[in-house]
Design an enzyme around this catalytic site. Structure first.
Site, PDB file in Angstrom:
ATOM      1  N   CYS A 134       0.815  -1.210   0.000  1.00 10.63           N
ATOM      2  CA  CYS A 134       0.000   0.000   0.000  1.00 10.63           C
ATOM      3  C   CYS A 134       0.850   1.262   0.000  1.00 10.63           C
ATOM      4  CB  CYS A 134      -0.957   0.008   1.190  1.00 10.63           C
ATOM      5  SG  CYS A 134      -0.141  -0.048   2.802  1.00 10.63           S
ATOM      6  N   HIS A 171      18.931  -1.226   1.450  1.00  9.45           N
ATOM      7  CA  HIS A 171      17.566  -0.705   1.379  1.00  9.45           C
ATOM      8  C   HIS A 171      16.558  -1.833   1.591  1.00  9.45           C
ATOM      9  CE1 HIS A 171      14.166   1.744   0.081  1.00  9.45           C
ATOM     10  NE2 HIS A 171      13.808   0.736  -0.692  1.00  9.45           N
TER      11      HIS A 171
END
Length: 365
Positions: free
Chosen positions: A70, A111
């Site tokens: 999302c 990351h």
């Protein structure tokens, strides 16, 4: 000294005197930090689109993993040929320059480690992302798009996420987008135990939403989903009821709170539909939270008197409160990420030396 001989290059690399080339790994994507929800939804992955997107991306790299949640859409690439930004924008057909970030080598792996640990999430430390990373990797593997580099980085990311949650205590108080949405509704309305709540969707996020609604004392809950059987199973687990998707307009006037967490190619609730519902409940406002990406509640709902619409980007205040309780664990979490990244660096160095020795053996024949 200039080296023109491949054999000499291989010999020096194998002996540790030549720098190892950068890890052949990159990530390109956008998230809640670089793009508002109206941009993120342009790059969202809708159900059934994964295959076509991965097929396009695999023309640009040997190994490809697609992570879509999302709050982020990211593509991880190994054996990249060309510009990762061009590959991303070509897959989605949108110019997203200015919102995209690109990391390469160990920075790209770091990351992903932070993502899997929940350190790059809107709600710091949330636990859903660990499973989402695992499923993204499994999907890449099932399609034959995960090889030596992606496998190693993904395994490291999952290990990093597990370590952060178990060693720092960051998972002691589970926080998620779903819990933040429920907290937002509770902050706006004061209490929820006497409210009627309508949940749009029956997936993992909807299930978490129902869990937090129950913890907040909500007794009156209705689940609406395109798949009626899934809605029925979920509603029964939480003592709620279901409503057929085509009868949503009949259930809406009774809802004090609407939480939307579904995937649909269009708006499930329109401004006119909400306006009609509010005419049947004068002097009773409706609080709507859309945590779907793409959004399934028409943004024009916010212009209707009595309707209070929020989306993912409005969860910031709740998120800041959750961060305050986790801030003390962040230094230890970041140390774990550094340790896992260093382990990957050692693996890459060893792998490079082994390849150099193989090259040397071939050149010597």
């Amino acid at each position: 000294m200039t080296l023109h001989c491949p054999t000499a290059q291989a010999l020096l690399l194998a002996s540790g005197h030549l720098p190892t080339p950068e890890l052949d790994f990159a990530v390109v994507g956008l998230n809640h930090q670089t793009a508002p929800v109206e941009v993120r939804e342009r790059a969202a992955v809708r159900a059934g689109e994964e295959g076509a997107l991965l097929s396009h991306l695999s023309r640009h790299a040997r190994e490809v993993m697609l992570l879509s949640t999302c709050n982020r859409t990211e593509v991880y690439l190994a054996g990249l040929d060309g510009d990762p930004t061009a590959a991303f924008e070509g897959a989605w057909g949108h110019a997203l320059d200015g919102h995209l970030y690109v990391y390469r080598g160990e920075d790209a792996a770091r990351h992903l480690y932070r993502v899997a640990a929940g350190l790059d999430s809107q709600v710091i430390g949330e636990t859903q992302i660990q499973g989402q990373v695992k499923r993204a990797w499994q999907d890449a593997s099932a399609r034959g798009l995960s090889g030596g580099v992606l496998n190693k980085v993904a395994q490291g990311a999952l290990a990093a996420g597990k370590r952060v949650r178990t060693e720092t205590g960051m998972a002691d108080h589970v926080v998620s987008v779903s819990s933040a949405a429920v907290d937002l509704a509770r902050t706006a309305l004061g209490r929820l135990d006497d409210r009627s709540v309508l949940v749009l969707g029956a997936g993992e996020t909807a299930e978490l939403t129902l869990t937090h609604l129950r913890a907040a004392g909500v007794q009156d809950v209705t689940v609406v989903n395109r798949t009626a059987e899934r809605a029925r199973q979920l509603a029964e687990r939480f003592g709620g009821r279901t409503c057929a998707a085509d009868l949503l307009h009949e259930a809406l006037p009774h809802a004090d709170v609407v939480i939307a967490s579904s995937a649909a190619p269009h708006y499930v609730l329109t401004a006119s539909g909400v306006a009609d519902a509010l005419r049947n409940r004068p002097a009773r406002p409706m609080f709507l939270i859309d945590i779907s990406v793409p959004r399934i509640l028409d943004p024009a709902i916010a212009d209707i008197k009595g309707a209070h619409l929020r989306n993912l980007d409005d969860l910031s205040a709740v998120v800041r409160r959750s961060l305050d309780s986790r801030r003390a664990a962040l230094p230890q979490a970041e140390m774990i990420i550094r340790e896992q990244t260093a382990e990957l660096g050692r693996w890459h160095l060893t792998r490079g030396a082994q390849q150099a020795r193989r090259d040397l053996a071939i050149a010597s024949d």
